[in-house]
Write a protein that holds these residues in place. Structure first.
Motif, PDB file in Angstrom:
ATOM      1  N   ALA A  47     -20.996  12.172 -16.185  1.00  0.00           N
ATOM      2  CA  ALA A  47     -19.684  12.363 -16.122  1.00  0.00           C
ATOM      3  C   ALA A  47     -18.885  12.142 -14.748  1.00  0.00           C
ATOM      4  CB  ALA A  47     -19.136  13.636 -16.806  1.00  0.00           C
ATOM      5  N   SER A  48     -17.629  11.429 -14.591  1.00  0.00           N
ATOM      6  CA  SER A  48     -17.057  11.474 -13.338  1.00  0.00           C
ATOM      7  C   SER A  48     -15.885  12.449 -13.585  1.00  0.00           C
ATOM      8  CB  SER A  48     -16.302   9.907 -13.090  1.00  0.00           C
ATOM      9  OG  SER A  48     -15.699   9.671 -14.125  1.00  0.00           O
ATOM     10  N   SER A  49     -15.355  13.067 -12.519  1.00  0.00           N
ATOM     11  CA  SER A  49     -14.236  13.908 -12.447  1.00  0.00           C
ATOM     12  C   SER A  49     -13.520  14.030 -11.230  1.00  0.00           C
ATOM     13  CB  SER A  49     -14.970  15.240 -12.587  1.00  0.00           C
ATOM     14  OG  SER A  49     -14.093  16.493 -12.610  1.00  0.00           O
ATOM     15  N   TYR A  50     -12.070  14.313 -11.452  1.00  0.00           N
ATOM     16  CA  TYR A  50     -11.173  14.555 -10.381  1.00  0.00           C
ATOM     17  C   TYR A  50     -10.703  15.863 -10.405  1.00  0.00           C
ATOM     18  CZ  TYR A  50      -6.385  14.322  -8.612  1.00  0.00           C
ATOM     19  OH  TYR A  50      -5.267  14.755  -7.849  1.00  0.00           O
ATOM     20  N   PRO A  51     -11.505  16.863  -9.511  1.00  0.00           N
ATOM     21  CA  PRO A  51     -11.054  18.295  -9.445  1.00  0.00           C
ATOM     22  C   PRO A  51      -9.932  18.489  -8.539  1.00  0.00           C
ATOM     23  CG  PRO A  51     -12.869  17.633  -7.867  1.00  0.00           C
ATOM     24  CD  PRO A  51     -12.455  16.519  -8.662  1.00  0.00           C
ATOM     25  N   GLY A 101     -11.443  10.879 -15.520  1.00  0.00           N
ATOM     26  CA  GLY A 101     -12.582  10.823 -15.612  1.00  0.00           C
ATOM     27  C   GLY A 101     -13.178   9.988 -16.944  1.00  0.00           C
ATOM     28  N   ALA A 102     -14.517   9.949 -16.861  1.00  0.00           N
ATOM     29  CA  ALA A 102     -15.053   9.177 -18.011  1.00  0.00           C
ATOM     30  C   ALA A 102     -16.488   9.534 -18.216  1.00  0.00           C
ATOM     31  CB  ALA A 102     -14.930   7.661 -17.822  1.00  0.00           C
ATOM     32  N   LEU A 103     -17.082   9.055 -19.072  1.00  0.00           N
ATOM     33  CA  LEU A 103     -18.375   9.473 -19.501  1.00  0.00           C
ATOM     34  C   LEU A 103     -19.286   8.103 -19.611  1.00  0.00           C
ATOM     35  CD1 LEU A 103     -18.087  12.169 -22.262  1.00  0.00           C
ATOM     36  CD2 LEU A 103     -18.679  12.462 -19.795  1.00  0.00           C
ATOM     37  N   ASP A 104     -20.501   8.016 -19.344  1.00  0.00           N
ATOM     38  CA  ASP A 104     -21.445   6.951 -19.754  1.00  0.00           C
ATOM     39  C   ASP A 104     -22.822   7.528 -19.885  1.00  0.00           C
ATOM     40  OD1 ASP A 104     -22.202   4.295 -19.797  1.00  0.00           O
ATOM     41  OD2 ASP A 104     -22.774   4.526 -17.771  1.00  0.00           O
TER      42      ASP A 104
END
Length: 238
Positions: free
Chosen positions: A27-31, A16-19
């Motif tokens: 925030a992007s996420s891979y659950p 994931g990453a933040l912007d």
């Protein structure tokens, strides 16, 4: 926003990453093996932003992401946020600041499968166009950049798609990210072996054959204040 790799005892890596866009944190996420998604946090209210009470899906289940990046309008203002997920089919999904769907940049919409993408570096060219240089590798790419011009809503004119670096490490650069060096006008990026390389954002050439410097001048040092010996310059010449 859900944690990344949220299966207890699974040993999942954190993806994931933040912007930060318009003062809001995306925030992007891979659950785990679930569906990758994107959430928004409002620091002012210490809660999810209005319109983002639940995360937005950004790709099919099993895809994962290492990016979240700003989408700009053709007028140069931040319009929302995008995330490119990778898997057998790469998918780029964008949302406006209010959580509504936003058109996906065509340049990022047709990436081959299994291409990893990371947060892009935004460079304003001499014409005032905002260009995002998206670092990618995997699939058919040993390392490259994808450049999107937000002002024209097309791939960057004058640059190949993708922008490869055949003269650096045999082209196996495995691009992770770039930093724009303002004095030289070059993009600086690390390769997977830990070396640095440069790219010309206007031509795509590596190395970037430019040079530059910065000098700080105090205008007051070049004017007279009436004191003895105070005049250090008598005229300005262009």
């Amino acid at each position: 926003m859900r944690p990344s790799g949220d299966r207890p005892g699974s040993g999942d890596l954190v993806y994931g990453a933040l912007d930060v866009v318009a003062g809001k944190v995306f925030a992007s996420s891979y659950p785990g093996l679930g569906q990758p998604d994107l959430g928004c946090f409002d620091p002012a209210t210490k809660a999810a932003r209005a319109g983002w009470t639940s995360p937005r899906p950004t790709g099919p289940a099993g895809n994962y992401t290492s990016n979240a990046y700003t989408a700009f309008g053709t007028d140069g203002t931040p319009a929302g946020v995008c995330s490119t997920t990778n898997g057998n089919t790469d998918v780029t999904t964008c949302f406006a600041l209010d959580g509504s769907p936003l058109a996906t940049p065509a340049t990022m919409a047709n990436l081959p499968g299994n291409v990893l993408a990371f947060n892009p570096e935004v460079v304003t060219d001499r014409a005032g166009h905002q260009r995002s240089h998206l670092p990618v590798w995997g699939g058919p790419y040993a390392g490259a950049a994808i450049c999107h011009d937000w002002t024209t809503a097309t791939a960057c004119a004058g640059l190949p798609v993708p922008i490869a670096h055949p003269g650096v490490a045999g082209g196996a650069t495995r691009d992770y990210g770039y930093s724009f060096d303002a004095p030289t006008g070059c993009l600086i990026g690390p390769d997977d072996a830990g070396a640095l390389f440069s790219t010309d954002p206007a031509t795509g050439a590596s190395p970037c054959l430019r040079s530059g410097s910065q000098v700080t001048l105090e205008p007051g040092e070049f004017y007279c204040d009436g004191g003895s010996g105070a005049c250090r310059a008598t005229a300005w010449r262009g």
